[in-house]
Each structure stands twice: as structure tokens, then as C-alpha cells.
Scaffold this motif. Structure first.
Motif, PDB file in Angstrom:
ATOM      1  N   ALA A 214       0.819  -1.204   0.000  1.00 21.91           N
ATOM      2  CA  ALA A 214       0.000   0.000   0.000  1.00 21.91           C
ATOM      3  C   ALA A 214       0.859   1.262   0.000  1.00 21.91           C
ATOM      4  N   PHE A 215       1.994   1.199   0.698  1.00 19.39           N
ATOM      5  CA  PHE A 215       2.844   2.373   0.832  1.00 19.39           C
ATOM      6  C   PHE A 215       4.166   2.230   0.086  1.00 19.39           C
ATOM      7  N   ARG A 216       4.164   1.457  -0.992  1.00 18.22           N
ATOM      8  CA  ARG A 216       5.424   1.176  -1.678  1.00 18.22           C
ATOM      9  C   ARG A 216       6.066   2.422  -2.275  1.00 18.22           C
ATOM     10  N   ASN A 217       5.268   3.366  -2.737  1.00 14.88           N
ATOM     11  CA  ASN A 217       5.857   4.588  -3.298  1.00 14.88           C
ATOM     12  C   ASN A 217       6.544   5.415  -2.220  1.00 14.88           C
ATOM     13  N   GLN A 218       5.888   5.537  -1.056  1.00 17.31           N
ATOM     14  CA  GLN A 218       6.490   6.284   0.036  1.00 17.31           C
ATOM     15  C   GLN A 218       7.737   5.586   0.563  1.00 17.31           C
ATOM     16  N   ILE A 219       7.685   4.258   0.643  1.00 24.08           N
ATOM     17  CA  ILE A 219       8.849   3.503   1.104  1.00 24.08           C
ATOM     18  C   ILE A 219       9.994   3.654   0.112  1.00 24.08           C
ATOM     19  N   ASN A 220       9.685   3.620  -1.187  1.00 23.39           N
ATOM     20  CA  ASN A 220      10.700   3.783  -2.224  1.00 23.39           C
ATOM     21  C   ASN A 220      11.353   5.166  -2.110  1.00 23.39           C
ATOM     22  N   THR A 221      10.544   6.207  -1.894  1.00 23.12           N
ATOM     23  CA  THR A 221      11.074   7.562  -1.748  1.00 23.12           C
ATOM     24  C   THR A 221      11.974   7.657  -0.517  1.00 23.12           C
ATOM     25  N   LEU A 222      11.535   7.064   0.584  1.00 17.85           N
ATOM     26  CA  LEU A 222      12.313   7.087   1.820  1.00 17.85           C
ATOM     27  C   LEU A 222      13.659   6.391   1.643  1.00 17.85           C
ATOM     28  N   VAL A 223      13.649   5.194   1.076  1.00 18.28           N
ATOM     29  CA  VAL A 223      14.894   4.430   0.890  1.00 18.28           C
ATOM     30  C   VAL A 223      15.803   5.130  -0.108  1.00 18.28           C
ATOM     31  N   THR A 224      15.247   5.705  -1.150  1.00 21.56           N
ATOM     32  CA  THR A 224      16.052   6.442  -2.124  1.00 21.56           C
ATOM     33  C   THR A 224      16.727   7.635  -1.462  1.00 21.56           C
ATOM     34  N   GLY A 225      16.006   8.350  -0.593  1.00 24.51           N
ATOM     35  CA  GLY A 225      16.594   9.468   0.137  1.00 24.51           C
ATOM     36  C   GLY A 225      17.719   9.025   1.048  1.00 24.51           C
ATOM     37  N   TRP A 226      17.491   7.915   1.753  1.00 25.23           N
ATOM     38  CA  TRP A 226      18.552   7.381   2.624  1.00 25.23           C
ATOM     39  C   TRP A 226      19.783   7.033   1.805  1.00 25.23           C
ATOM     40  N   TRP A 227      19.572   6.373   0.666  1.00 22.40           N
ATOM     41  CA  TRP A 227      20.691   5.950  -0.168  1.00 22.40           C
ATOM     42  C   TRP A 227      21.445   7.161  -0.712  1.00 22.40           C
ATOM     43  N   SER A 228      20.726   8.205  -1.081  1.00 27.25           N
ATOM     44  CA  SER A 228      21.380   9.427  -1.564  1.00 27.25           C
ATOM     45  C   SER A 228      22.220  10.054  -0.465  1.00 27.25           C
ATOM     46  N   ASN A 229      21.694  10.072   0.766  1.00 31.24           N
ATOM     47  CA  ASN A 229      22.463  10.602   1.891  1.00 31.24           C
ATOM     48  C   ASN A 229      23.720   9.780   2.152  1.00 31.24           C
ATOM     49  N   ILE A 230      23.595   8.483   2.054  1.00 31.30           N
ATOM     50  CA  ILE A 230      24.754   7.601   2.271  1.00 31.30           C
ATOM     51  C   ILE A 230      25.806   7.869   1.201  1.00 31.30           C
ATOM     52  N   GLN A 231      25.380   7.993  -0.042  1.00 30.55           N
ATOM     53  CA  GLN A 231      26.338   8.259  -1.122  1.00 30.55           C
ATOM     54  C   GLN A 231      26.977   9.632  -0.966  1.00 30.55           C
ATOM     55  N   ALA A 232      26.204  10.630  -0.553  1.00 29.65           N
ATOM     56  CA  ALA A 232      26.759  11.980  -0.367  1.00 29.65           C
ATOM     57  C   ALA A 232      27.772  11.980   0.771  1.00 29.65           C
ATOM     58  N   ASP A 233      27.459  11.286   1.869  1.00 30.24           N
ATOM     59  CA  ASP A 233      28.398  11.203   2.982  1.00 30.24           C
ATOM     60  C   ASP A 233      29.658  10.456   2.570  1.00 30.24           C
ATOM     61  N   GLY A 234      29.493   9.435   1.762  1.00 28.72           N
ATOM     62  CA  GLY A 234      30.659   8.695   1.271  1.00 28.72           C
ATOM     63  C   GLY A 234      31.533   9.559   0.388  1.00 28.72           C
ATOM     64  N   ALA A 235      30.913  10.405  -0.437  1.00 33.18           N
ATOM     65  CA  ALA A 235      31.689  11.306  -1.307  1.00 33.18           C
ATOM     66  C   ALA A 235      32.446  12.324  -0.468  1.00 33.18           C
ATOM     67  N   GLU A 236      31.832  12.798   0.632  1.00 28.86           N
ATOM     68  CA  GLU A 236      32.523  13.734   1.516  1.00 28.86           C
ATOM     69  C   GLU A 236      33.706  13.071   2.206  1.00 28.86           C
ATOM     70  N   ILE A 237      33.536  11.845   2.593  1.00 30.14           N
ATOM     71  CA  ILE A 237      34.641  11.127   3.263  1.00 30.14           C
ATOM     72  C   ILE A 237      35.792  10.929   2.269  1.00 30.14           C
ATOM     73  N   ASP A 238      35.459  10.664   1.011  1.00 30.04           N
ATOM     74  CA  ASP A 238      36.508  10.497  -0.001  1.00 30.04           C
ATOM     75  C   ASP A 238      37.309  11.767  -0.212  1.00 30.04           C
ATOM     76  N   LYS A 239      36.702  12.944  -0.009  1.00 29.27           N
ATOM     77  CA  LYS A 239      37.375  14.217  -0.217  1.00 29.27           C
ATOM     78  C   LYS A 239      38.311  14.591   0.924  1.00 29.27           C
ATOM     79  N   ILE A 240      38.159  13.958   2.083  1.00 30.92           N
ATOM     80  CA  ILE A 240      38.987  14.292   3.237  1.00 30.92           C
ATOM     81  C   ILE A 240      40.421  13.848   2.979  1.00 30.92           C
ATOM     82  N   ASP A 241      41.348  14.764   3.198  1.00 34.14           N
ATOM     83  CA  ASP A 241      42.780  14.466   3.010  1.00 34.14           C
ATOM     84  C   ASP A 241      43.362  14.081   4.352  1.00 34.14           C
ATOM     85  N   ILE A 242      43.741  12.828   4.481  1.00 39.19           N
ATOM     86  CA  ILE A 242      44.265  12.316   5.730  1.00 39.19           C
ATOM     87  C   ILE A 242      45.730  12.723   5.918  1.00 39.19           C
ATOM     88  N   GLY A 243      46.455  12.774   4.867  1.00 37.44           N
ATOM     89  CA  GLY A 243      47.901  12.979   4.900  1.00 37.44           C
ATOM     90  C   GLY A 243      48.281  14.349   5.229  1.00 37.44           C
TER      91      GLY A 243
END
Length: 81
Positions: free
Chosen positions: A52-81
């Protein structure tokens, strides 16, 4: 050779009888039957809500996944050295 074949056949017969007994006991025993039915009903309700709520669940999971990818991209930009 005949004795060996007879002994193998006897063992197979005993195994088949024990398997038949286990299957018969499993199918005729009613222990936990109520719990099984409740689990099936709860699963049907959860699946119905998910459908019944598959569209809302899809939107929620897509948002979470986008946040995870954005956070991962930020971590990749950090210069450790």
C-alpha cells in the motif's frame, strides 16, 4: 554379493520408515500451530502495508541511499595525509 544387497535394502527400508515417521509426526502434531498462524497473519499484514505504501517507502529508501552516497563522497574528499 547377495547378502550385501539385502543388508543395504534393509537399511534403506529402515531409513525410509523413520523418515515417514518423522514426516507423519510433523504433519499431525499441533504444537505451535497457533503461533504459526499468527506469524502468517502478521506477515500478510506487513506485506499488505508494504504494497500500500510502496511509493512512500521507495522515496524514503532512495533518500537514505542518496544521503549515504553523499556522505561517502565527503569522506573520499577528506585528506588524511
Amino acid at each position: 554379493m547377495l547378502d550385501f544387497e539385502v543388508s543395504v535394502r534393509n537399511r534403506l527400508w529402515k531409513v525410509s520408515q523413520s523418515v515417514k515417521g518423522v514426516v507423519k509426526d510433523f504433519l499431525t502434531t499441533e504444537d505451535g500451530d497457533t503461533n504459526f498462524i499468527s506469524i502468517i497473519i502478521v506477515l500478510m499484514i506487513v506485506l499488505g502495508l508494504a504494497l500500500a505504501f510502496r511509493n512512500q517507502i521507495n522515496t524514503l529508501v532512495t533518500g537514505w541511499w542518496s544521503n549515504i552516497q553523499a556522505d561517502g563522497a565527503e569522506i573520499d574528499k577528506i585528506d588524511i595525509g
